[in-house]
Design a protein around this motif. Structure first.
Motif, PDB file in Angstrom:
ATOM      1  N   TYR A  30       0.869  -1.090  -0.105  1.00 37.69           N
ATOM      2  CA  TYR A  30      -0.013   0.141   0.052  1.00 37.69           C
ATOM      3  C   TYR A  30       0.998   1.254  -0.070  1.00 37.69           C
ATOM      4  O   TYR A  30       0.548   2.116  -0.689  1.00 37.69           O
ATOM      5  CB  TYR A  30      -0.766   0.059   1.287  1.00 37.69           C
ATOM      6  N   TYR A  31       1.886   1.263   1.004  1.00 36.63           N
ATOM      7  CA  TYR A  31       2.558   2.356   1.055  1.00 36.63           C
ATOM      8  C   TYR A  31       3.698   2.585  -0.124  1.00 36.63           C
ATOM      9  O   TYR A  31       3.847   3.777  -0.563  1.00 36.63           O
ATOM     10  CB  TYR A  31       3.677   2.237   2.083  1.00 36.63           C
ATOM     11  N   ILE A  39       0.396   9.447  -4.442  1.00 32.89           N
ATOM     12  CA  ILE A  39      -0.848   9.958  -3.798  1.00 32.89           C
ATOM     13  C   ILE A  39      -0.711   9.709  -2.224  1.00 32.89           C
ATOM     14  O   ILE A  39       0.266   8.987  -1.792  1.00 32.89           O
ATOM     15  CB  ILE A  39      -1.889   9.189  -4.349  1.00 32.89           C
ATOM     16  N   ASN A  40      -1.443  10.305  -1.459  1.00 29.65           N
ATOM     17  CA  ASN A  40      -1.508  10.343  -0.166  1.00 29.65           C
ATOM     18  C   ASN A  40      -0.132  10.684   0.536  1.00 29.65           C
ATOM     19  O   ASN A  40       0.020   9.921   1.530  1.00 29.65           O
ATOM     20  CB  ASN A  40      -1.876   8.905   0.224  1.00 29.65           C
TER      21      ASN A  40
END
Lengths: 184, 525
Positions: A30-31, A39-40
């Protein structure tokens, strides 16, 4: 058949354990995806990015700190000088200590050199906005956050920011009509 | 081992009796019945919570519950209906029917089967007991999102543990089902000759062992965030709560197909029987089921369009979600084509199956509406979503379970159920169900958010209609219980074939099916 069942059982248990591990593998995955796709990424989010930076020139900033002689405080900038692009968001720190044996309320007054740079020095956060109370012997680090306006004259290559701390109580007693010292 | 084998061979001699018979049983029929009874009890428990929710929502303002208790009710209603009713009921069908349909003497691992079942009541007890703990039961929603789920009290730990146990139970059940299907088919039953119910369960079981461990991982991370100082989801420690949603829905989207694929299988057995025609497009049904299962792994983020995703990701998840409508449409058309020009009769199982096809399709269409990202951003967390998933889970999964019970109950008990009572149960359920859930579409479109105990005045009328429907639907399930008890006690003797158009190995057995069946494998041409 029983042997076949045991074989199938082993395979399915391996799949189950593998998928349990996969659940945890999703965390770094995810990271990594967030990093690769950009993103994020918290503070560096593209929406919050400053697009007004003038990267064609660098301005030297010098930091200076003084205390009024009546104020028993020690006051110094954490950095002497810095090179920045106009438009860039900059944060610097000052350190102040009360070397007396009683609490004192003080407030800092800024000044700029050259004086015509003053109007282009946009402070967003500064310890000089409010009175500071220091207990006996207390010392504190305080931030200043600012942007140099990109519209500043191109022949200004060095700007000096100078603060002077005054004893607010003494000031108040001296001129009762005024509520605060000028700031900004 | 030899003792177990001995007990198996000589039933009636040296069998434990009373409660020990059920605690120690390794017979697939006993365990199937246990699963189904457990599901029925839990249906009444979670159904009562639903009625309390609807009673509170009969008018605006707070009448019966306080907001915290209301949130506990919605959370527990969801958790229990999914993990305690629909999934165990389907496991019950699998235990009863898979060996009978494949000509196998029992499940592959009878002792593991016993363990898989008996874990469930323990987890159910833990969930129900959490209502009596300080702070009450979990109130963070069945989706268990942090930060709420890493902030709650002791009942949150208990619920996480219960989810672990239920997950373990269904993983063991799935391993058992896959092994039985792959290794224990009677000679002559090739994979493409298996009844469709067995096919759907095979695919469901694969989905379960692929996703349940991921859920176990996600709730383990919640547990360590809560108790052992990790920061997977705790933003204050550098974690990311949105990551939980990604991991959770990676499990929970396949999970919604786990809740519906066996229903497809049951309906695919029933419609050919009462249309007196073989199932139209058997092979396409198998491939459609497999495609749905595979696609279910790449659509999860459509549950979270509002978390802030790049447009490209929204488009990907939107189109992949819509793609699932294709295999699902194949199935619906196949069922309709099976009925086309068939010699149809409308016994209770067939009525429920037809209602399934119609109402599940409505739920499917509202799902398509929600798949459209820009529309979903408007409808996210409104009653439109509640209407959607109750159409697919109540008139979908639950109606298929009702249909299956009516269909196979004569085979299991040896008695015909009362057709009159069955028809009453059907009509009250189907009318009640539509009165509850249809107005929720309008409430959602008008903007009523879900999971709230109080609402703005303009929503009152539709809520009152829904509550009246809920009480009709809820209390008509007592009729279902009455039908089952009556059929077990007695009734018209069922024939071996039970239904004129029934095809398959289970209908070659006497009714009721003997305690041990197919000890020598039947030969299928």
């Amino acid at each position: 058949m029983a042997l076949g069942n045991a074989k199938t059982l082993t395979k399915l248990i391996v799949v189950t354990l593998g998928m349990f591990g996969f659940g945890f593998a999703l965390v770094p995955f995810y990271y990594k995806i967030c990093e690769v796709t950009g993103i994020n990424s918290g503070a560096e989010q593209s929406l919050a990015k400053n697009t007004q930076v003038d990267e064609s020139r660098l301005v030297t900033l010098e930091f200076d700190a003084n205390t009024n002689e009546a104020l028993p405080w020690r006051f110094k900038p954490m950095q002497r000088s810095l090179k920045v692009h106009p438009g860039q968001l900059v944060q610097v720190e000052y350190e102040v200590s009360n070397i007396s044996d009683h609490p004192i309320v003080g407030q800092a007054v800024p000044s700029y050199g050259p004086a015509r740079a003053a109007g282009f020095f946009k402070k967003i956060e500064c310890f000089c906005f409010t009175p500071q109370t220091l207990a006996a012997g207390e010392s504190r680090r305080m931030p200043v956050m600012f942007v140099l306006d990109p519209d500043m004259d191109r022949d200004v290559h060095t700007v000096t920011l100078s603060y002077t701390f005054f004893d607010l109580e003494a000031k108040k007693q001296a001129s009762d009509g005024r509520k605060t010292v000028p700031n900004g | 081992m030899s003792d177990a084998a001995h007990a198996h061979d000589d039933h009636g001699h040296g069998h434990p009796t009373g409660i020990m018979r059920w605690l120690t049983t390794t017979n697939h029929k006993d365990i199937g019945s246990l699963y189904l009874w457990f599901a029925l009890i839990m249906l009444f428990a979670a159904g009562s919570m639903a009625l309390l929710i609807r009673a509170e929502l009969f008018q605006p303002g707070l009448q019966l519950t306080n907001p915290d208790f209301f949130n506990q009710l919605t959370t527990m209603h969801g958790l229990i209906m999914i993990f305690g009713v629909i999934m165990p009921a389907f496991s019950g069908f699998a235990n009863w029917q898979v060996p009978l349909m494949l000509g196998a003497p029992d499940m592959a691992f009878p002792r593991m089967n016993n363990w898989a079942f008996w874990l469930l009541p323990m987890a159910g007890l833990m969930l129900m007991a959490s209502f009596f703990l300080p702070g009450g039961a979990v109130a963070g929603g069945w989706t268990m999102y942090p930060p709420l789920f890493i902030q709650g009290g002791i009942s949150y730990d208990l619920t996480i543990l219960a989810v672990h146990i239920m997950g373990l139970s269904s993983i063991m059940g799935s391993i058992n089902i896959i092994t039985t299907i792959l290794n224990m088919r009677a000679p002559g039953i090739t994979l493409m000759k298996m009844p469709l119910f067995v096919w759907t369960w095979l695919i469901t079981a694969y989905l379960l062992i692929a996703t349940m461990p991921v859920l176990a991982g996600a709730v383990t991370m919640l547990l360590t965030d809560r108790n052992f100082g990790t920061h997977f989801f705790n933003a204050a420690g550098g974690g990311d709560p949105v990551m939980f949603q990604h991991i959770f829905w990676f499990f929970a989207h396949p999970e919604v197909y786990i809740l519906i694929l066996p229903a497809f299988g049951i309906v695919s057995q029933i419609i050919p029987t009462f249309a007196r025609k073989p199932l139209f497009g058997y092979a396409s049904m198998v491939y459609a089921t497999a495609s749905i299962a595979i696609l279910s792994f790449i659509v999860w983020a459509h549950h979270m369009f509002t978390v802030g995703m790049p447009a490209a990701a929204q488009l990907f998840f939107m189109f992949s979600t819509m793609l699932i409508a294709v295999p699902t449409g194949v199935k619906v058309f196949n069922w309709v084509a099976t009925m086309w020009k068939g010699s149809m009769t409308f016994e209770t199982p067939m009525l429920f199956a037809i209602a399934f096809v119609c109402l599940f399709t409505i739920g499917g269409f509202s799902g398509l509406v929600l798949a459209i990202a820009p529309v979903d951003i408007q409808l996210h967390d409104t009653y439109y979503v509640v209407a959607h998933f109750h159409y697919v889970l109540v008139s979908g999964a639950l109606f298929a379970i009702f249909a299956g019970i009516y269909y196979w109950l004569p085979k299991w008990t040896g008695h015909m159920y009362s057709e009159t009572l069955g028809k009453w149960h059907f009509w009250l359920s189907v009318i009640g169900m539509n009165i509850v859930f249809f107005p929720m579409h309008f409430l959602g479109l008008a903007g009523m958010p879900r999971r709230i105990p109080d609402y703005a005045l303009q929503f009152t009328e539709f809520n009152q209609i829904a509550t009246v429907g809920a009480f009709i639907f809820g209390f008509s399930q007592l009729l279902f219980l009455a039908v089952i008890l009556k059929t077990i006690k007695g009734g018209v003797k069922a024939t071996d074939r039970v239904w004129e158009g029934a095809e398959g190995l289970e209908w070659t057995l006497p009714s009721p099916a003997p305690y041990h069946t197919f000890e020598t494998a039947p030969v299928v041409k």
